[in-house]
Design an enzyme around this catalytic site. Structure first.
Site, mmCIF file in Angstrom:
data_model
loop_
_atom_site.group_PDB
_atom_site.id
_atom_site.type_symbol
_atom_site.label_atom_id
_atom_site.label_comp_id
_atom_site.label_asym_id
_atom_site.label_seq_id
_atom_site.Cartn_x
_atom_site.Cartn_y
_atom_site.Cartn_z
ATOM 1 C CB SER A 122 -5.858 -14.348 -12.478
ATOM 2 O OG SER A 122 -5.781 -14.414 -13.768
ATOM 3 C CE LYS A 158 -4.750 -9.938 -14.177
ATOM 4 N NZ LYS A 158 -4.843 -11.142 -13.034
#
Length: 253
Positions: A122, A158
């Site tokens: 990701s 993230k």
């Protein structure tokens, strides 16, 4: 890292190390008593019996030789015991130092510099599967920072897109806007709308962070109500340095 090649030297538990230190302490006490006993014997052997006159002289000479040999043997034994005692003292000191260093390392890693391993894709191309990174415990985050946070007993990584009070919007082509201004995102190789079920424009709640993965098409992040925005109590730290692989060793941007 668990599951990697094990080294030939097995790791001792802290209880085993402490037990070893106690055993060595007892052995040192026994060696001190033995050393004192040998020193007394050497003193007695060295003093010997006063020499007698002419008729007994040969016997006295033999007695002197025997005394000298006894003293030499005792001195050798004393030297061996002393060497063993010093060796055990050095070993005990080394083990104590290792325990202290290990405890400090665990404390620092837990409280200030958590070390993390990246799983999944990701955050590609910035971070890839298997990368090992160091995070820093901080309280303030800016747009563009990469953070690790807890989510459902997992740690996710993230990038910060917006902070509390800012407005976020993502168009169908994957372009991201914060407070009406399009972000310049050189860290993203391919824009995508991704998994998104919130309504734009979206205002980030106060005290929270809106985050997105760099691999926009596969990342599940604040665009999804499942993850949502990140609260301060969820944060592990800010990723600052990559230590593995060595070819990518350096600051994370």
């Amino acid at each position: 890292m668990k599951g990697k090649k094990e080294k030939e030297l097995r790791h001792l538990r802290r209880a085993d190390l402490l037990r070893m230190l106690i055993d060595q302490s007892r052995e040192n006490e026994q060696m001190r008593s033995r050393v004192a006993e040998l020193e007394q014997q050497i003193q007695t052997a060295s003093t010997g019996t006063p020499a007698m006159e002419s008729a007994d002289q040969p016997a006295n000479a033999r007695h002197g030789d025997s005394t000298s040999q006894s003293a030499t043997a005792l001195e050798k034994e004393l030297h061996r015991i002393t060497y063993k005692k010093n060796f055990h003292r050095t070993l005990r000191s080394t083990i104590s130092t290792l325990i202290t260093v290990a405890a400090i390392s665990v404390l620092v890693a837990t409280l200030f510099l958590p070390v993390l391993q990246i799983y999944g894709s990701s955050m590609t191309p910035t971070l890839t599967d298997g990368n090992i990174v160091i995070s820093l415990k901080v309280s303030d985050f800016e747009q563009g920072d990469i953070l690790a946070f807890y989510y459902n007993n997992k740690v996710l990584v993230k990038r910060v897109i917006a902070t509390g009070g800012q407005w976020v919007s993502v168009d169908e082509d994957g372009n991201v806007y914060v407070d009406g201004k399009q972000l310049d995102e050189p860290y993203v190789s391919e824009l995508a709308y991704g998994e998104c079920d919130i309504e734009f424009p979206y205002q980030v709640p106060e005290g929270k962070l809106f985050v997105m993965g760099d691999h926009r098409s596969v990342s599940v992040d604040s665009r999804s109500s499942t993850v949502g925005c990140v609260a301060s109590e969820q944060i592990v730290g800010k990723l600052v340095f990559r230590i593995w692989p060595l070819g990518s060793f350096g600051k994370i941007e």
